[in-house]
Design a protein around this motif. Structure first.
Motif, short mmCIF file in Angstrom:
data_model
loop_
_atom_site.label_atom_id
_atom_site.label_comp_id
_atom_site.label_asym_id
_atom_site.label_seq_id
_atom_site.Cartn_x
_atom_site.Cartn_y
_atom_site.Cartn_z
N SER A 1 -30.19 14.96 7.85
CA SER A 1 -30.62 16.14 8.60
C SER A 1 -29.48 17.12 8.85
N ARG A 2 -28.35 16.97 8.14
CA ARG A 2 -27.23 17.87 8.36
C ARG A 2 -27.59 19.30 7.97
N ALA A 3 -27.11 20.23 8.77
CA ALA A 3 -27.37 21.65 8.49
C ALA A 3 -26.56 22.08 7.29
N VAL B 1 -25.57 20.28 -10.94
CA VAL B 1 -25.73 21.13 -9.77
C VAL B 1 -24.84 20.60 -8.66
N ALA B 2 -23.99 21.47 -8.09
CA ALA B 2 -23.10 21.08 -7.00
C ALA B 2 -23.59 21.71 -5.70
N ILE B 3 -23.62 20.91 -4.63
CA ILE B 3 -24.07 21.36 -3.32
C ILE B 3 -22.99 21.00 -2.29
N SER B 4 -22.63 21.97 -1.43
CA SER B 4 -21.73 21.66 -0.33
C SER B 4 -22.58 21.26 0.88
N LEU B 5 -22.29 20.08 1.44
CA LEU B 5 -23.07 19.56 2.56
C LEU B 5 -22.10 19.04 3.61
N ASP B 6 -21.96 19.84 4.67
CA ASP B 6 -21.01 19.49 5.72
C ASP B 6 -19.61 19.37 5.10
#
Length: 270
Positions: free
Chosen positions: A218-220, A233-238
């Motif tokens: 549930s991280r924003a 595909v690269a995603i920055s998450l926290d």
């Protein structure tokens, strides 16, 4: 606003006057209103800054620069001639939102807040040519259609992936759960990929949704979805960067000033 050469020579400098601003959804209460809630009269901002989202876009011979009342969130987008710095036109004061290049000298200007939830299309002369009752991170594919995930400040979510039709109507794509959404990216086949509500989602040109990955998280996230080579595909998450192998094609090409098809999306072929 100012434009410089690579050597630091100033080609032109143009003053921008935001002026008094107002918007029907902004209200006030105090001695003047008899302590009743009433629409706020036009006011002169005490502090003005560049907008948070896409404050500067350049397409063909036009510049779209957005300045905002830092305390109230009401702003205007100014359309300037890239060669001379002359102001061609400006939008009416409104809550600012997401923006994108819609074509050579054309822009999408979003508005969200105080009851506003719209996207307008503005032509080379700075005049509004279309308006939709939606706001989000919109992309423009090689054939011209505009689509993307809506970004409504509402829970539970009422947002969907939408296509903005030429007749000012909306075409529904899949419903979107959750709230926080990454900047989307689009591949050469027109498939959009983004992260939302713990899921890596893709929506194809037929507006069919595909869940590529999901986890209980549930991280924003308001980061970027970067479409790399070989469908990665690269995603920055926290504080993490997640990389996924997907069946997506290469990133759609576009004349974005920063190159690489615009890292925050908006690929467009002129």
């Amino acid at each position: 606003m100012a434009r410089y050469t690579r050597d630091g020579e100033c080609l032109w400098s143009a003053p921008i006057a935001l002026g008094a601003v107002s918007f029907p959804g902004v209200v006030e209460m105090g001695v003047r209103t008899g302590w009743e809630i009433q629409p706020r009269r036009p006011w002169v901002p005490e502090e003005i800054g560049v907008d948070r989202w896409e404050p500067l876009l350049v397409s063909a011979d036009r510049v779209a620069a957005t300045f905002t009342d830092a305390r109230g969130g009401i702003g205007r987008t100014f359309f300037l001639n890239l060669d001379s710095g002359e102001t061609v036109s400006a939008t009416s004061p409104a809550p600012t939102g997401r923006k994108a290049i819609a074509g050579p000298g054309q822009f999408l200007i979003g508005s969200q807040g105080y009851g506003a939830f719209t996207t307008g299309r503005f032509g080379r002369d700075g005049a509004e040519t279309a308006r939709w009752a939606s706001h989000g991170a919109m992309l423009v594919d090689r054939n011209g259609p505009v689509s993307g995930p809506e970004l409504e400040n509402h829970l539970p979510s009422r947002s969907r992936f939408r296509r903005l039709a030429p007749d000012n109507t909306l075409v529904d794509g899949p419903a979107l759960t959750g709230y926080y959404t990454s900047h989307p990216a689009m591949d050469c086949e027109g498939t959009t990929v983004f992260w939302r509500d713990g899921k890596l989602l893709a929506v194809d040109t037929d507006l069919a949704g595909h869940e590529l990955f999901a986890m209980d998280d549930s991280r924003a996230v308001i980061g970027r979805a970067l479409l790399l080579s070989a469908g990665n595909v690269a995603i920055s998450l926290d504080n993490e960067v997640l990389v996924f192998r997907t069946p997506l094609g290469p990133l759609a090409e576009g004349p974005w000033t920063c190159g690489e098809g615009n890292l925050q999306g908006n690929p467009l072929l002129s």
